[in-house]
Design a protein around this motif. Sequence first.
Motif, mmCIF file in Angstrom:
data_model
loop_
_atom_site.group_PDB
_atom_site.id
_atom_site.type_symbol
_atom_site.label_atom_id
_atom_site.label_comp_id
_atom_site.label_asym_id
_atom_site.label_seq_id
_atom_site.Cartn_x
_atom_site.Cartn_y
_atom_site.Cartn_z
ATOM 1 N N MET A 60 -22.260 61.141 20.868
ATOM 2 C CA MET A 60 -22.298 62.402 20.153
ATOM 3 C C MET A 60 -21.060 62.519 19.262
ATOM 4 S SD MET A 60 -22.544 66.235 21.621
ATOM 5 C CE MET A 60 -22.704 67.554 20.468
ATOM 6 N N THR A 61 -21.235 63.087 18.121
ATOM 7 C CA THR A 61 -20.131 63.297 17.188
ATOM 8 C C THR A 61 -19.371 64.561 17.542
ATOM 9 O OG1 THR A 61 -21.305 62.180 15.423
ATOM 10 C CG2 THR A 61 -19.567 63.686 14.769
ATOM 11 N N THR A 62 -18.064 64.483 17.425
ATOM 12 C CA THR A 62 -17.194 65.638 17.607
ATOM 13 C C THR A 62 -16.338 65.765 16.359
ATOM 14 O OG1 THR A 62 -17.090 65.259 19.993
ATOM 15 C CG2 THR A 62 -15.398 66.676 19.036
ATOM 16 N N VAL A 63 -16.151 66.999 15.897
ATOM 17 C CA VAL A 63 -15.313 67.256 14.732
ATOM 18 C C VAL A 63 -14.216 68.229 15.135
ATOM 19 C CG1 VAL A 63 -15.230 68.084 12.355
ATOM 20 C CG2 VAL A 63 -17.256 66.864 13.174
ATOM 21 N N ASP A 64 -12.979 67.872 14.802
ATOM 22 C CA ASP A 64 -11.826 68.725 15.064
ATOM 23 C C ASP A 64 -11.117 68.991 13.739
ATOM 24 O OD1 ASP A 64 -12.258 68.623 17.828
ATOM 25 O OD2 ASP A 64 -11.021 66.831 18.025
ATOM 26 N N VAL A 65 -10.695 70.230 13.538
ATOM 27 C CA VAL A 65 -9.908 70.610 12.369
ATOM 28 C C VAL A 65 -8.631 71.264 12.877
ATOM 29 C CG1 VAL A 65 -9.774 72.092 10.332
ATOM 30 C CG2 VAL A 65 -11.914 70.917 10.874
ATOM 31 N N TYR A 66 -7.492 70.788 12.385
ATOM 32 C CA TYR A 66 -6.198 71.327 12.773
ATOM 33 C C TYR A 66 -5.494 71.889 11.542
ATOM 34 C CZ TYR A 66 -7.239 68.472 16.820
ATOM 35 O OH TYR A 66 -7.863 67.921 17.916
ATOM 36 N N VAL A 67 -4.996 73.107 11.653
ATOM 37 C CA VAL A 67 -4.281 73.749 10.556
ATOM 38 C C VAL A 67 -2.864 74.033 11.027
ATOM 39 C CG1 VAL A 67 -4.196 75.757 9.028
ATOM 40 C CG2 VAL A 67 -6.411 74.770 9.676
ATOM 41 N N THR A 68 -1.893 73.502 10.262
ATOM 42 C CA THR A 68 -0.489 73.715 10.598
ATOM 43 C C THR A 68 0.265 74.212 9.368
ATOM 44 O OG1 THR A 68 0.100 71.423 10.091
ATOM 45 C CG2 THR A 68 -0.494 71.908 12.367
ATOM 46 N N HIS A 69 1.379 74.845 9.626
ATOM 47 C CA HIS A 69 2.287 75.263 8.555
ATOM 48 C C HIS A 69 3.708 75.085 9.070
ATOM 49 C CE1 HIS A 69 4.248 77.393 5.352
ATOM 50 N NE2 HIS A 69 4.828 78.170 6.260
ATOM 51 N N GLY A 70 4.519 74.380 8.304
ATOM 52 C CA GLY A 70 5.907 74.155 8.707
ATOM 53 C C GLY A 70 6.031 73.459 10.044
ATOM 54 N N GLY A 71 5.067 72.595 10.361
ATOM 55 C CA GLY A 71 5.110 71.861 11.619
ATOM 56 C C GLY A 71 4.591 72.633 12.817
ATOM 57 N N GLU A 72 4.246 73.898 12.621
ATOM 58 C CA GLU A 72 3.742 74.707 13.731
ATOM 59 C C GLU A 72 2.234 74.870 13.629
ATOM 60 O OE1 GLU A 72 5.714 78.391 14.435
ATOM 61 O OE2 GLU A 72 7.665 77.577 13.915
ATOM 62 N N SER A 73 1.563 74.748 14.765
ATOM 63 C CA SER A 73 0.118 74.911 14.803
ATOM 64 C C SER A 73 -0.261 76.355 14.489
ATOM 65 C CB SER A 73 -0.409 74.529 16.186
ATOM 66 O OG SER A 73 -1.789 74.769 16.262
ATOM 67 N N GLN A 74 -1.203 76.537 13.593
ATOM 68 C CA GLN A 74 -1.707 77.872 13.259
ATOM 69 C C GLN A 74 -3.005 78.146 14.007
ATOM 70 O OE1 GLN A 74 0.081 80.048 11.005
ATOM 71 N NE2 GLN A 74 1.522 78.459 11.574
ATOM 72 N N PHE A 75 -3.970 77.214 13.909
ATOM 73 C CA PHE A 75 -5.222 77.310 14.658
ATOM 74 C C PHE A 75 -5.973 75.998 14.528
ATOM 75 C CE2 PHE A 75 -6.114 79.052 10.451
ATOM 76 C CZ PHE A 75 -7.250 78.351 10.070
ATOM 77 N N SER A 76 -7.026 75.857 15.317
ATOM 78 C CA SER A 76 -7.875 74.678 15.234
ATOM 79 C C SER A 76 -9.325 75.092 15.459
ATOM 80 C CB SER A 76 -7.455 73.627 16.261
ATOM 81 O OG SER A 76 -7.530 74.152 17.565
ATOM 82 N N LEU A 77 -10.229 74.271 14.969
ATOM 83 C CA LEU A 77 -11.668 74.468 15.144
ATOM 84 C C LEU A 77 -12.240 73.194 15.741
ATOM 85 C CD1 LEU A 77 -12.483 75.909 11.600
ATOM 86 C CD2 LEU A 77 -12.298 77.224 13.721
ATOM 87 N N HIS A 78 -13.220 73.332 16.615
ATOM 88 C CA HIS A 78 -13.827 72.173 17.265
ATOM 89 C C HIS A 78 -15.317 72.426 17.421
ATOM 90 C CE1 HIS A 78 -9.692 71.211 18.368
ATOM 91 N NE2 HIS A 78 -9.595 72.459 18.792
ATOM 92 N N ASN A 79 -16.120 71.396 17.209
ATOM 93 C CA ASN A 79 -17.552 71.498 17.491
ATOM 94 C C ASN A 79 -18.153 70.105 17.595
ATOM 95 O OD1 ASN A 79 -17.579 72.561 14.230
ATOM 96 N ND2 ASN A 79 -18.716 70.713 14.665
#
Length: 99
Positions: free
Chosen positions: A1-20
């Motif tokens: 099964m395929t999994t997709v992860d998206v990571y959003v960071t700013h200035g080296g700090e994690s802002q949020f992520s999405l997974h499905n």
Amino acid sequence: MTTVDVYVTHGGESQFSLHNGLFGPATTVFHRLADLIRRGEIRGTCDGASAAGEVPGTVLRQLLVGVGEEARSYQPVDEQSLLATIIDEYVYNVEAIEF
């Protein structure tokens, strides 16, 4: 099964992520990000399994519009809360990975 992860960071700090799995909000953001990179609208890299770019806050908002609606049958995403955390003047690092 395929999994997709998206990571959003700013200035080296994690802002949020999405997974499905195969379909959902993270997949949508992945494809939108890859399209912007391929068209040269943002700086970044992409191949068949990943995309990563530097995204202004205003563009990040565009990447996220509508993901809350399509998440109804997947992992819930509070689109309004995500959009509220974005500062238009910031540049975010967005990394999307499919595996």
